[in-house]
Motif scaffolding. Structure first.
Motif, PDB file in Angstrom:
ATOM      1  N   ILE A 257      21.900   9.843 -51.076  1.00 28.37           N
ATOM      2  CA  ILE A 257      21.924   8.594 -50.307  1.00 28.37           C
ATOM      3  C   ILE A 257      22.075   8.899 -48.824  1.00 28.37           C
ATOM      4  O   ILE A 257      22.925   9.697 -48.422  1.00 28.37           O
ATOM      5  N   GLU A 258      21.242   8.275 -48.013  1.00 28.97           N
ATOM      6  CA  GLU A 258      21.375   8.381 -46.566  1.00 28.97           C
ATOM      7  C   GLU A 258      22.329   7.282 -46.102  1.00 28.97           C
ATOM      8  O   GLU A 258      22.126   6.102 -46.401  1.00 28.97           O
ATOM      9  N   TYR A 259      23.356   7.685 -45.387  1.00 23.53           N
ATOM     10  CA  TYR A 259      24.428   6.758 -45.023  1.00 23.53           C
ATOM     11  C   TYR A 259      24.495   6.575 -43.512  1.00 23.53           C
ATOM     12  O   TYR A 259      24.403   7.541 -42.754  1.00 23.53           O
ATOM     13  N   VAL A 260      24.667   5.313 -43.091  1.00 28.47           N
ATOM     14  CA  VAL A 260      24.832   4.989 -41.679  1.00 28.47           C
ATOM     15  C   VAL A 260      26.032   4.061 -41.528  1.00 28.47           C
ATOM     16  O   VAL A 260      26.108   3.014 -42.184  1.00 28.47           O
ATOM     17  N   GLY A 261      26.964   4.460 -40.685  1.00 29.99           N
ATOM     18  CA  GLY A 261      28.089   3.601 -40.342  1.00 29.99           C
ATOM     19  C   GLY A 261      27.948   3.135 -38.913  1.00 29.99           C
ATOM     20  O   GLY A 261      27.725   3.947 -38.004  1.00 29.99           O
ATOM     21  N   ILE A 262      28.049   1.831 -38.690  1.00 25.93           N
ATOM     22  CA  ILE A 262      27.904   1.262 -37.345  1.00 25.93           C
ATOM     23  C   ILE A 262      29.224   0.608 -36.952  1.00 25.93           C
ATOM     24  O   ILE A 262      29.650  -0.378 -37.574  1.00 25.93           O
ATOM     25  N   ALA A 263      29.877   1.187 -35.950  1.00 29.55           N
ATOM     26  CA  ALA A 263      31.152   0.654 -35.470  1.00 29.55           C
ATOM     27  C   ALA A 263      30.913  -0.259 -34.281  1.00 29.55           C
ATOM     28  O   ALA A 263      30.215   0.117 -33.326  1.00 29.55           O
ATOM     29  N   ILE A 264      31.473  -1.455 -34.350  1.00 29.66           N
ATOM     30  CA  ILE A 264      31.387  -2.377 -33.222  1.00 29.66           C
ATOM     31  C   ILE A 264      32.800  -2.671 -32.722  1.00 29.66           C
ATOM     32  O   ILE A 264      33.767  -2.558 -33.482  1.00 29.66           O
ATOM     33  N   PRO A 265      32.942  -3.010 -31.466  1.00 32.75           N
ATOM     34  CA  PRO A 265      34.294  -3.226 -30.928  1.00 32.75           C
ATOM     35  C   PRO A 265      34.911  -4.521 -31.440  1.00 32.75           C
ATOM     36  O   PRO A 265      34.210  -5.522 -31.637  1.00 32.75           O
ATOM     37  N   TYR A 266      36.206  -4.458 -31.665  1.00 36.70           N
ATOM     38  CA  TYR A 266      36.949  -5.677 -31.964  1.00 36.70           C
ATOM     39  C   TYR A 266      37.523  -6.151 -30.636  1.00 36.70           C
ATOM     40  O   TYR A 266      38.542  -5.657 -30.163  1.00 36.70           O
TER      41      TYR A 266
ATOM     42  N   ASN B  29      35.910  -1.318 -35.217  1.00 34.11           N
ATOM     43  CA  ASN B  29      36.510  -0.017 -34.931  1.00 34.11           C
ATOM     44  C   ASN B  29      38.039  -0.119 -34.933  1.00 34.11           C
ATOM     45  O   ASN B  29      38.715   0.189 -33.946  1.00 34.11           O
ATOM     46  N   ARG B  30      38.548  -0.573 -36.056  1.00 37.98           N
ATOM     47  CA  ARG B  30      39.993  -0.664 -36.239  1.00 37.98           C
ATOM     48  C   ARG B  30      40.283  -0.712 -37.736  1.00 37.98           C
ATOM     49  O   ARG B  30      39.390  -0.922 -38.569  1.00 37.98           O
ATOM     50  N   GLU B  31      41.531  -0.494 -38.082  1.00 37.48           N
ATOM     51  CA  GLU B  31      41.929  -0.520 -39.480  1.00 37.48           C
ATOM     52  C   GLU B  31      42.263  -1.961 -39.898  1.00 37.48           C
ATOM     53  O   GLU B  31      42.708  -2.763 -39.074  1.00 37.48           O
ATOM     54  N   PRO B  32      42.057  -2.287 -41.189  1.00 33.57           N
ATOM     55  CA  PRO B  32      41.597  -1.413 -42.278  1.00 33.57           C
ATOM     56  C   PRO B  32      40.076  -1.392 -42.457  1.00 33.57           C
ATOM     57  O   PRO B  32      39.580  -0.733 -43.357  1.00 33.57           O
ATOM     58  N   ASP B  33      39.356  -2.094 -41.617  1.00 30.61           N
ATOM     59  CA  ASP B  33      37.913  -2.229 -41.796  1.00 30.61           C
ATOM     60  C   ASP B  33      37.211  -0.877 -41.713  1.00 30.61           C
ATOM     61  O   ASP B  33      36.333  -0.557 -42.521  1.00 30.61           O
ATOM     62  N   ARG B  34      37.612  -0.066 -40.736  1.00 30.10           N
ATOM     63  CA  ARG B  34      36.957   1.235 -40.537  1.00 30.10           C
ATOM     64  C   ARG B  34      37.185   2.167 -41.721  1.00 30.10           C
ATOM     65  O   ARG B  34      36.237   2.742 -42.269  1.00 30.10           O
ATOM     66  N   SER B  35      38.428   2.321 -42.151  1.00 29.69           N
ATOM     67  CA  SER B  35      38.725   3.256 -43.242  1.00 29.69           C
ATOM     68  C   SER B  35      38.100   2.806 -44.550  1.00 29.69           C
ATOM     69  O   SER B  35      37.670   3.634 -45.369  1.00 29.69           O
ATOM     70  N   HIS B  36      38.019   1.489 -44.769  1.00 29.82           N
ATOM     71  CA  HIS B  36      37.385   0.995 -45.990  1.00 29.82           C
ATOM     72  C   HIS B  36      35.911   1.365 -46.014  1.00 29.82           C
ATOM     73  O   HIS B  36      35.392   1.856 -47.027  1.00 29.82           O
TER      74      HIS B  36
ATOM     75  N   ASP C  57      39.467  -8.731 -41.351  1.00 21.89           N
ATOM     76  CA  ASP C  57      38.804  -7.487 -41.683  1.00 21.89           C
ATOM     77  C   ASP C  57      38.532  -7.385 -43.178  1.00 21.89           C
ATOM     78  O   ASP C  57      37.498  -7.818 -43.658  1.00 21.89           O
ATOM     79  N   VAL C  58      39.458  -6.807 -43.908  1.00 24.39           N
ATOM     80  CA  VAL C  58      39.283  -6.638 -45.348  1.00 24.39           C
ATOM     81  C   VAL C  58      40.644  -6.725 -46.032  1.00 24.39           C
ATOM     82  O   VAL C  58      41.623  -6.150 -45.576  1.00 24.39           O
TER      83      VAL C  58
END
Length: 258
Positions: free
Chosen positions: A177-186, A155-162, A44-45
């Motif tokens: 700024i227009e912001y888009v977050g795209i969550a994909i399943p792990y 869609n899990r930590e720490p990737d999502r919270s970062h 993740d990160v």
């Protein structure tokens, strides 16, 4: 034969030698910190504190970015480990935005500077492309953030919270700024494939709260807007403020491949 350096030249050489030594010390510390991380977090990160080092030197920051695919936020270094599917989503969405408006500057993983921090949006859309100087040395010449900022995260930590915390930091400095977050399943297995691939896509319907399961989208039109959540389903799309349409099938096609 020896060459004697005097005055400014000698001072410059000494300063450069000291700076090189400091860069090597930081590299050694980062490498050691990465080696100590448990394997699953590398997917993740990775977050590494650099509080013991001065990061106000442009050359040092540039050297870190040349060696690591990283973000420097405050006194912390963040190194993302994106897998194949994430990179494919970045690529496909970038191509879609470029096709929509060839005059935009659209790219992935570009360094930009906000409030003294160095960010790398997964996908950035600049309505006016950064200058040559900003593109070639983004830190030294303060490359601006994109007008549309897209993050793709598991869609899990720490990737999502970062991913989600970055917009909070950015909004302290910028409001448009227009912001888009795209969550994909792990997940180990792909999602189900499209049963009606030739259907014309329709606008997605918001859901009242953040879905617990991915894939889903978070959309913020600007700093004053309330986050709007969408479950990502086949043959649906989201029209952004800039009139570009994010086709959910682009993302779903990637994560449905066996």
């Amino acid at each position: 034969m020896s060459i004697k350096l005097e005055g400014v030249e000698a001072s410059t050489v000494t300063r450069e030698t000291r700076q090189t030594s400091q860069i090597n010390m930081i590299f050694a510390y980062i490498d050691k910190s990465l080696e100590s991380l448990v394997p699953e977090k590398k997917e993740d990160v990775a977050k590494i504190s650099l509080s013991d080092y001065k990061l106000d030197n442009i050359n040092i920051c540039e050297a870190i970015h040349e060696r690591y695919n990283a973000e420097i936020i405050g006194k912390n270094l963040f190194i993302k480990y994106d897998g194949y599917d994430k990179e494919e989503i970045h690529y496909q969405l970038t191509n879609s935005a470029r096709t929509h408006n060839p005059n935009w500057g659209v790219n992935s993983n570009v360094i930009c500077v906000v409030g003294g921090d160095n960010f790398r949006p997964d996908i950035g859309i600049w309505f006016r492309k950064p200058t040559f100087a900003q593109r070639s040395r983004p830190i030294a010449n303060s490359c601006p953030p994109p007008n549309v900022w897209i993050e793709v995260f598991y869609n899990r930590e720490p990737d999502r919270s970062h991913a989600l915390s970055k917009i909070d930091l950015i909004q302290q400095h910028l409001t448009n700024i227009e912001y888009v977050g795209i969550a994909i399943p792990y997940a180990v297995n792909p999602i189900h494939q499209n049963q009606n691939p030739w259907t014309v896509t329709t606008p997605a319907t918001p859901t009242p709260e953040m879905p617990a399961r991915a894939p889903y989208i978070i959309h913020l039109r600007d700093v004053n807007s309330i986050p709007v959540y969408y479950r990502m389903d086949w043959n649906e799309h989201l029209v952004l403020r800039c009139d570009w349409r994010i086709e959910f099938n682009i993302v779903l096609n990637v994560i449905s491949q066996p």
